[in-house]
Enzyme design. Structure first.
Site, PDB file in Angstrom:
ATOM      1  N   THR A  40      30.355 -34.865 157.393  1.00  0.00           N
ATOM      2  CA  THR A  40      31.297 -34.016 156.934  1.00  0.00           C
ATOM      3  C   THR A  40      32.429 -34.656 156.112  1.00  0.00           C
ATOM      4  O   THR A  40      32.589 -35.711 156.436  1.00  0.00           O
ATOM      5  CB  THR A  40      32.054 -33.229 158.090  1.00  0.00           C
ATOM      6  N   ARG A  73      22.576 -22.732 163.430  1.00  0.00           N
ATOM      7  CA  ARG A  73      23.963 -23.455 164.284  1.00  0.00           C
ATOM      8  C   ARG A  73      24.754 -23.657 163.158  1.00  0.00           C
ATOM      9  O   ARG A  73      24.644 -24.335 162.061  1.00  0.00           O
ATOM     10  CB  ARG A  73      23.566 -24.767 165.019  1.00  0.00           C
TER      11      ARG A  73
END
Ligand code: GLY
Length: 318
Positions: free
Chosen positions: A174, A202
């Site tokens: 991320t 998800r």
């Protein structure tokens, strides 16, 4: 007042472009999107954008968000397939729709409507990393249930030991960008391909405003990397900003938000990291792991500087 941009370590590749926008009098919002775009385009980074590791069925699904600290405007996309510029798309959600979070087919549709170029996000290298963990092909002769058991095992391993699961040495997981521009406006962008081998659909903390991303000109901003489910349950990014609002220093706010994560009843508890900026533009970051860094660049600096994060251990997390 000169501008500043901070990012998680894998954001170094986009930091100079982001600061350059501030140097030309551009906005914090433009700066964080510019930084995120370069990470999303980086084929070396298997956790953000193009070349991200796929979900358990081999499809790359991106999550991203953006928040504008001027008026708490926010936009995000989740489980986006086939388009690379997830953070920019999140900005379009914020600017053009009366919504905050658009997921799946809707996100893809919006990307097409605004003329984004579709792209196959799964690179051969990312596919090979994904495939290596699957001892059995999806069409195993002994049946779908066997495959599902196997992938659930992989998801469990990935959740408890993300670094080993991804098998990489490079900074990853991320990307967070926070900027404060010359006018004092603060913005934050977060982009990710999420957990590798995740269950399809998800979404982690990155597209959830308050969990992985929060920015408020009045108090500061924070963004997270790591196991998104933990930040979702503790509203970690919002907590850091709120703790500053109620008088804590940046380091106290980071430490308190990390300590809160320790109280989660979570068999998959694993690494968490936060970067943050206070309202004056002072940077800080924390991690549950030792020796983690983040990157900082101000308009005066000739190049990004890598700085250590506060180490705030979470019991049970290595
Ligand atoms: N923090 C990113 C994720 O959990 O997907």
């Amino acid at each position: 007042m000169n501008g500043i941009v901070i990012a998680s370590a894998n954001g170094a590749i986009g930091l100079e472009a982001a600061v350059d926008i501030l140097r030309h009098g551009g906005s914090a919002l433009d700066a964080v999107i510019a930084g995120a775009r370069l990470v999303e385009a980086n084929p070396e980074d298997h956790t953000v954008g193009y070349s991200g590791l796929p979900n358990l069925f081999g499809e790359v699904e991106l999550d991203a968000s953006v928040m504008d600290g001027r008026g708490l405007r926010a936009g995000s996309v989740g489980a986006l397939k086939g388009y690379q510029d997830a953070a920019d798309l999140a900005r379009h959600v914020m600017d053009e729709l009366p919504h905050v979070l658009i997921a799946g087919e809707g996100a893809k549709r919006l990307a097409a409507e605004i003329g984004m170029e579709p792209r196959d996000l799964l690179t051969p290298e990312a596919k090979a990393i994904w495939q290596e963990r699957l001892d059995q092909p999806a069409t195993a002769p002994n049946g779908h249930q066997t495959y599902l058991r196997k992938v659930r095992e992989i998801v469990r391993e990935a959740a408890t030991d993300p670094e080993a699961a991804r098998g990489e040495e490079i900074p990853h997981g991320t990307v967070n960008f926070i900027a404060r521009d010359r006018t004092g406006d603060i913005a934050c962008a977060v982009s990710t391909s999420g957990w590798a081998w995740k269950y399809p659909g998800r979404m982690g903390d990155s597209p959830v405003i308050g969990a992985g991303n929060y920015a408020d000109n009045r108090w500061g901003a924070a963004a997270c990397t790591g196991r998104g489910e933990m930040a979702q349950r503790c509203c970690t990014a919002h907590s850091v900003v709120t703790f500053m609002r109620f008088g804590m220093s940046l380091d106290e706010a980071l430490t308190t938000a990390m300590t809160d994560l320790a109280h989660l009843d979570d068999p998959y508890k694993s690494e968490m990291n936060i970067v943050a900026l206070d309202k004056e533009g002072n940077p800080g970051a924390a991690s549950s792991s030792k020796d983690k860094t983040y990157v900082v660049m101000t308009e005066e600096m000739p190049a990004p500087e890598e700085r250590p994060r506060l180490h705030v251990p979470i019991p049970g997390v290595g």
